[in-house]
Scaffold this motif. Structure first.
Motif: not given
Length: 235
Positions: A33-54
């Motif tokens: 029986s599975p004994d753990a749950i994993v949630i994989d998350l993906n984030l994405s941000s786009t901006n013309k400024s490198y630092s703003k995207a970060m």
């Protein structure tokens, strides 16, 4: 755990110059029986400024951390697997030609949340994540947290059954099982994820004040291994 043993006996040579042997392949099947749950998350941000995207990506991570705390969990259970920052271009038609147009810098990050198997807690986490502004893409997995323990159990089971069958064949043939001559084992690439999955609407979940406990029992993780043994045969 259960094990099934498949047998094959090699042709025994009675020549004094060669070793007589018996070959048995043990097949072990284990269901856990599975004994753990994993949630994989993906984030994405786009901006013309490198630092703003970060900065935008960092803000989304903070929002997810607050969502976890809202669900009664420590933000430390969320870990990052990778972070990519790259220029994003888009093909656009200009008259009869196509040109690559710079859209901005894309910052993408993959994260993972892992906690003990508890569908009630899963509901709380999903409700909190869906309600935050980070709007991540996500995938839910039900896993076996310690695959090595399962792997060792199925190999031991296969070995014990193979030896037991080999001894039974030798007794029926009027010979004795001698020393172990050879062991053959090809390491397989097992998947320790349950085949069960959860699919839901983030918008629907976000609209609810709280997600009810899920009446969901994930399918067991099934592992199969084969080990082949060669023993000497004695009179």
């Amino acid at each position: 755990m259960s094990a099934i043993c498949a047998l094959s006996m090699c042709a025994c040579c009675f020549s004094q110059s060669e070793t007589r042997s018996i070959t048995v392949t043990g097949v072990g099947n284990v269901s856990v029986s599975p004994d753990a749950i994993v949630i994989d998350l993906n984030l994405s941000s786009t901006n013309k400024s490198y630092s703003k995207a970060m900065e935008e990506n960092a803000l989304k991570v903070t929002q997810l951390e607050k969502a976890l705390e809202k669900a009664g969990m420590s933000k430390d259970i969320m870990t990052s697997s990778n972070l990519n920052i790259y220029p994003r271009n888009e093909s656009r038609k200009d008259g009869n030609t196509w040109k690559e147009v710079f859209i901005g810098y894309c910052c993408s990050q993959s994260l993972k949340i892992e906690f003990p198997a508890d569908t009630k807690q899963l509901g709380k986490v999903l409700s909190a994540v869906a309600g935050c502004d980070a709007e991540p893409g996500l995938n839910i997995r039900f896993i076996v947290k310690n695959p090595e323990a399962v792997k060792n159990a199925v190999l031991k089971n296969a070995a014990e059954n193979a030896k037991s069958r080999a001894e039974a064949i030798c007794e029926a043939s009027g010979v004795k099982l001698g020393k172990l001559l050879k062991v053959s084992y090809n390491i397989p690439n097992h998947d320790y994820n349950s085949r069960s999955f959860v699919n839901f609407s983030m918008k629907a979940v976000a609209a609810e004040a709280e997600v009810a406990d899920m009446a969901f029992n994930p399918e067991d993780v099934k592992i199969k291994d084969e080990v082949t043994f060669v023993w000497e045969i004695k009179d």
